[in-house]
Design a protein around this motif. Structure first.
Motif, PDB file in Angstrom:
ATOM      1  N   HIS A 282      35.651  36.107  47.031  1.00  0.00           N
ATOM      2  CA  HIS A 282      35.865  35.063  48.054  1.00  0.00           C
ATOM      3  C   HIS A 282      35.163  35.405  49.369  1.00  0.00           C
ATOM      4  O   HIS A 282      34.626  34.523  50.022  1.00  0.00           O
ATOM      5  CB  HIS A 282      37.364  34.855  48.324  1.00  0.00           C
ATOM      6  N   ILE A 283      35.187  36.673  49.780  1.00  0.00           N
ATOM      7  CA  ILE A 283      34.544  37.019  51.048  1.00  0.00           C
ATOM      8  C   ILE A 283      33.021  37.136  50.904  1.00  0.00           C
ATOM      9  O   ILE A 283      32.306  37.265  51.890  1.00  0.00           O
ATOM     10  CB  ILE A 283      35.153  38.283  51.714  1.00  0.00           C
ATOM     11  N   GLU A 284      32.550  37.034  49.652  1.00  0.00           N
ATOM     12  CA  GLU A 284      31.115  37.013  49.378  1.00  0.00           C
ATOM     13  C   GLU A 284      30.622  35.603  49.045  1.00  0.00           C
ATOM     14  O   GLU A 284      29.473  35.412  48.668  1.00  0.00           O
ATOM     15  CB  GLU A 284      30.787  37.958  48.212  1.00  0.00           C
ATOM     16  N   GLY A 285      31.510  34.612  49.150  1.00  0.00           N
ATOM     17  CA  GLY A 285      31.127  33.230  48.868  1.00  0.00           C
ATOM     18  C   GLY A 285      31.043  32.890  47.386  1.00  0.00           C
ATOM     19  O   GLY A 285      30.394  31.921  47.000  1.00  0.00           O
ATOM     20  N   LYS A 286      31.705  33.691  46.542  1.00  0.00           N
ATOM     21  CA  LYS A 286      31.695  33.459  45.094  1.00  0.00           C
ATOM     22  C   LYS A 286      33.070  33.020  44.629  1.00  0.00           C
ATOM     23  O   LYS A 286      34.075  33.376  45.236  1.00  0.00           O
ATOM     24  CB  LYS A 286      31.341  34.753  44.353  1.00  0.00           C
ATOM     25  N   LEU A 287      33.092  32.285  43.509  1.00  0.00           N
ATOM     26  CA  LEU A 287      34.335  31.832  42.894  1.00  0.00           C
ATOM     27  C   LEU A 287      34.353  32.254  41.430  1.00  0.00           C
ATOM     28  O   LEU A 287      33.290  32.449  40.821  1.00  0.00           O
ATOM     29  CB  LEU A 287      34.454  30.313  43.001  1.00  0.00           C
ATOM     30  N   PHE A 288      35.537  32.374  40.859  1.00  0.00           N
ATOM     31  CA  PHE A 288      35.626  32.850  39.475  1.00  0.00           C
ATOM     32  C   PHE A 288      34.893  31.944  38.507  1.00  0.00           C
ATOM     33  O   PHE A 288      34.390  32.400  37.468  1.00  0.00           O
ATOM     34  CB  PHE A 288      37.088  33.087  39.061  1.00  0.00           C
ATOM     35  N   ILE A 289      34.764  30.666  38.818  1.00  0.00           N
ATOM     36  CA  ILE A 289      34.054  29.739  37.918  1.00  0.00           C
ATOM     37  C   ILE A 289      32.560  30.041  37.863  1.00  0.00           C
ATOM     38  O   ILE A 289      31.882  29.615  36.940  1.00  0.00           O
ATOM     39  CB  ILE A 289      34.303  28.267  38.311  1.00  0.00           C
ATOM     40  N   ASP A 290      32.043  30.799  38.831  1.00  0.00           N
ATOM     41  CA  ASP A 290      30.625  31.173  38.824  1.00  0.00           C
ATOM     42  C   ASP A 290      30.301  32.103  37.658  1.00  0.00           C
ATOM     43  O   ASP A 290      29.138  32.271  37.299  1.00  0.00           O
ATOM     44  CB  ASP A 290      30.233  31.858  40.141  1.00  0.00           C
ATOM     45  N   TYR A 291      31.323  32.734  37.057  1.00  0.00           N
ATOM     46  CA  TYR A 291      31.124  33.639  35.933  1.00  0.00           C
ATOM     47  C   TYR A 291      31.109  32.918  34.593  1.00  0.00           C
ATOM     48  O   TYR A 291      30.834  33.533  33.563  1.00  0.00           O
ATOM     49  CB  TYR A 291      32.227  34.711  35.916  1.00  0.00           C
ATOM     50  N   LEU A 292      31.425  31.634  34.609  1.00  0.00           N
ATOM     51  CA  LEU A 292      31.507  30.888  33.352  1.00  0.00           C
ATOM     52  C   LEU A 292      30.126  30.518  32.844  1.00  0.00           C
ATOM     53  O   LEU A 292      29.183  30.357  33.624  1.00  0.00           O
ATOM     54  CB  LEU A 292      32.341  29.618  33.552  1.00  0.00           C
ATOM     55  N   LYS A 293      30.026  30.351  31.541  1.00  0.00           N
ATOM     56  CA  LYS A 293      28.761  29.904  30.950  1.00  0.00           C
ATOM     57  C   LYS A 293      28.487  28.468  31.432  1.00  0.00           C
ATOM     58  O   LYS A 293      29.422  27.702  31.668  1.00  0.00           O
ATOM     59  CB  LYS A 293      28.865  29.953  29.429  1.00  0.00           C
ATOM     60  N   PRO A 294      27.191  28.110  31.590  1.00  0.00           N
ATOM     61  CA  PRO A 294      26.844  26.776  32.121  1.00  0.00           C
ATOM     62  C   PRO A 294      27.524  25.614  31.396  1.00  0.00           C
ATOM     63  O   PRO A 294      28.002  24.683  32.036  1.00  0.00           O
ATOM     64  CB  PRO A 294      25.321  26.713  31.975  1.00  0.00           C
TER      65      PRO A 294
END
Length: 192
Positions: free
Chosen positions: A152-164
């Motif tokens: 979160h403090i890096e501007g990322k969300l857990f959904i960014d790890y999901l396959k497209p």
């Protein structure tokens, strides 16, 4: 004071947060409000961007996970009984170990849970709530919660790890969240 949680779609969730200094206004009150907000929302972690502050601050209470485990789950993770800590100006120095899946959710992305792969160990430097410096390594569930909040403090969300494809299948639900078309039992703000 319970603060509203920022929903998916808000620009603050995609910003890299800034380090803070000892003179950050009302820091102790902000930390207390973050704990209160996290517990009121049934979370195990909360990062400042989730309450609309672009600063490097998050709180983690992984002890709750262990307290709520079924008897047959006890002893599965080396980090039991968990931690309750404040992380200020955190910076990861190492990610180690085998990646393993765990079903994650996020207060800013309600009603969506997905398996995410993360390394089993994280080492980071941070300041505690008294602004004392630490370098510490965390494992297991605690490492996972820390990595999630750190994202979160890096501007990322857990959904960014999901396959497209998986992310594409969730896009309708994500759009509904960003438009405020989701019911939750805690205070949220939507960007619309």
């Amino acid at each position: 004071m319970i603060l509203p949680i920022v929903a998916y779609g808000a620009p603050v969730l995609r910003k890299v947060a800034q380090d803070i200094t000892a003179d950050y206004p009302d820091l102790q009150k902000l930390i207390a409000d973050m704990w209160e907000t996290m517990y009121a929302s049934n979370g195990v972690g909360l990062a400042a961007p989730q309450i609309n502050r672009d600063i490097r601050l998050f709180v983690v209470d992984s002890a709750q996970i262990f307290e709520n485990q079924e008897d047959d789950e006890k002893g599965q993770y080396a980090d039991e009984p968990g931690i309750k800590k404040v992380f200020i100006n955190a910076h990861i120095t190492a990610l180690e170990g085998k990646e393993w899946p765990y079903n994650e959710g996020c207060l800013s992305i309600p009603k969506i849970r997905e398996d995410v792969m993360r390394p089993e160990k994280v080492t980071l430097t941070y300041l505690d709530e008294q602004l004392k410096p630490h370098t510490e390594t965390f494992t297991g569930i605690t490492a996972r919660v820390i990595q999630h909040e750190y994202d979160h403090i890096e501007g990322k969300l857990f959904i960014d790890y999901l396959k497209p494809l998986r992310k594409k299948l969730l896009q309708g639900k994500l759009n509904d969240i960003s438009k405020g078309k989701v019911r939750v039992d805690y205070k949220m703000t939507f960007s619309k």
